[in-house]
Design an enzyme around this catalytic site. Structure first.
Site: not given
Length: 394
Positions: A173, A177, A259, A291, A311, A374, A376
């Site tokens: 998805r 917003r 990665r 970035r 990066e 991964y 958070d």
């Protein structure tokens, strides 16, 4: 001659440090080792000219879990930083995540209804019913403009592959917003620890002996040698292993894929403000980095001059290592494993390694590398607390 510990902690990142802290509170002795020359893993920060530099990429703490927020706040005061990255495509600037500021800049519209209509019109013109790859999946969700300017190039740099060569399931998805809100996260709590993340790890590890520049296999071998030589050596009952699960088993079933990132860090003593924002993404494929981070903006402009980090996504290889020099221009010339490549091949392989792990009764595998997942930061803390609670109850 023998110093005995309840747990050998392999890795002083957030997971290992939280676990060590909790076990110490419950009367257990821990000995922690890390292959790097510092504690903290990927959330390590260091002071450069009064600026807390995130050495391994931007880390913004965010959570909706009050228990986790209260827990981490015991070790540092957090500021009210809100993550509001921007994206650069050629000579155009867009807000992220995709919101009404983004859509207004793209199409000159003002209302959510106009934005939704524009997106649906573009999707309808493509006639994609069953997406066969990531490009078709993204187009079927976002339409042409958002895909071409903000998704395609950035994604191809991240994965090192053409979007048509990537599976559709990578994008399930897209976070549209339809409000004028540039806050990247929806979590109740968000901020950066004042003074950086390293202090949190140091406080978590208080009372735990720590050895740096030490690899797990080398450490085990060394203790056996010291014992044989009649010298002081270390033993332990259990291992908390936060390294790569396939590395623990010497890659006997094959290597899991990751990665990674290569960092180019530049100190600019004569520049007070390089880009005006902490995080600026570059979405063109032709620009090799994804970035630029300007670290002083995480703490609202504090510090002398400025420090930026570019990066560059790269493929991770087992022989790679990562180290920063201490001079003004530092470069990580090789890489650490960061992002699991959770495709069918790797997920199947990880399940096989998990079966091997079950046969190691005195080894606990945890963290993003041990779980090939991964996380958070708030989820890392939560997982470590759950593991510690399970151990305490035994």
């Amino acid at each position: 001659m023998r110093k005995h510990y309840d747990y050998l902690i392999v890795g002083t990142g957030l997971y290992g440090s939280v676990f060590s802290h909790e076990m110490k509170k419950n009367g257990k002795k821990c000995y922690a080792i890390d292959k790097r020359n510092h504690v903290g893993g990927n959330i390590y920060t260091r002071n450069v000219r009064g600026i807390q530099v995130h050495e391994y990429g931007a880390h913004i703490f965010h959570t909706s879990n009050t228990k986790i927020w209260d827990y981490v706040s015991e070790f540092a005061d957090f500021n009210h930083y809100v993550n509001s990255p921007i994206a650069v495509y050629k000579d155009e600037i867009y807000n992220l995540p995709f919101n009404m500021n983004t859509f207004s800049r793209l199409w000159g519209i003002k209302t959510p209804a106009e934005a939704k209509t524009k997106i649906q019109e573009q999707i309808a013109q493509l006639h994609i019913t069953e997406p066969q790859n990531l490009e078709e999946q993204a187009l079927s969700l976002a339409g042409t403009d958002v895909y071409e300017k903000l998704i395609k190039g950035y994604t191809e740099k991240q994965w090192g592959r053409d979007c048509r060569e990537l599976p559709a399931f990578i994008i399930k998805r897209l976070p549209f917003r339809f409000t004028y809100d540039n806050n990247y996260f929806n979590d109740r709590y968000q901020g950066i620890p004042i003074g950086g993340y390293t202090q949190i790890i140091e406080k978590l590890l208080e009372g735990t002996e720590v050895a740096l520049n030490v690899k797990y296999r080398d450490f085990v071998k060394k203790q056996m040698e010291l014992k044989a030589q009649g010298q002081d050596y270390v033993t332990w009952d259990k291992v908390l292993y936060t390294g790569m699960i396939d590395e623990y088993f010497d890659y006997r079933l094959g290597s899991l894929e990751y990665r990674s990132l290569r960092f180019e860090q530049e100190v600019m003593p004569d520049c007070d403000n390089f880009q005006g924002n902490a995080v600026v993404n570059y979405t063109e494929r032709e620009i090799p980095f994804t970035r630029i981070i300007e670290h002083k903006h995480f703490e609202f402009g504090k510090g002398e001059g400025t420090v930026i980090t570019r990066e560059y996504p790269v493929e991770w290889r087992p022989e790679d290592k990562c180290a920063f020099s201490e001079n003004d221009t530092a470069e990580c010339t090789s890489s650490e494993p960061y992002y699991p490549v959770n495709n069918e091949r790797n997920d199947t392989l990880f399940v096989k390694y998990k079966e091997l792990a079950k046969k190691e009764p005195n080894v606990i595998f945890g963290g993003r590398l041990g779980a090939y997942k991964y996380y958070d930061m708030d989820k890392v803390i939560e997982a470590a607390l759950d593991t510690a609670e399970t151990e305490i109850e035994k």
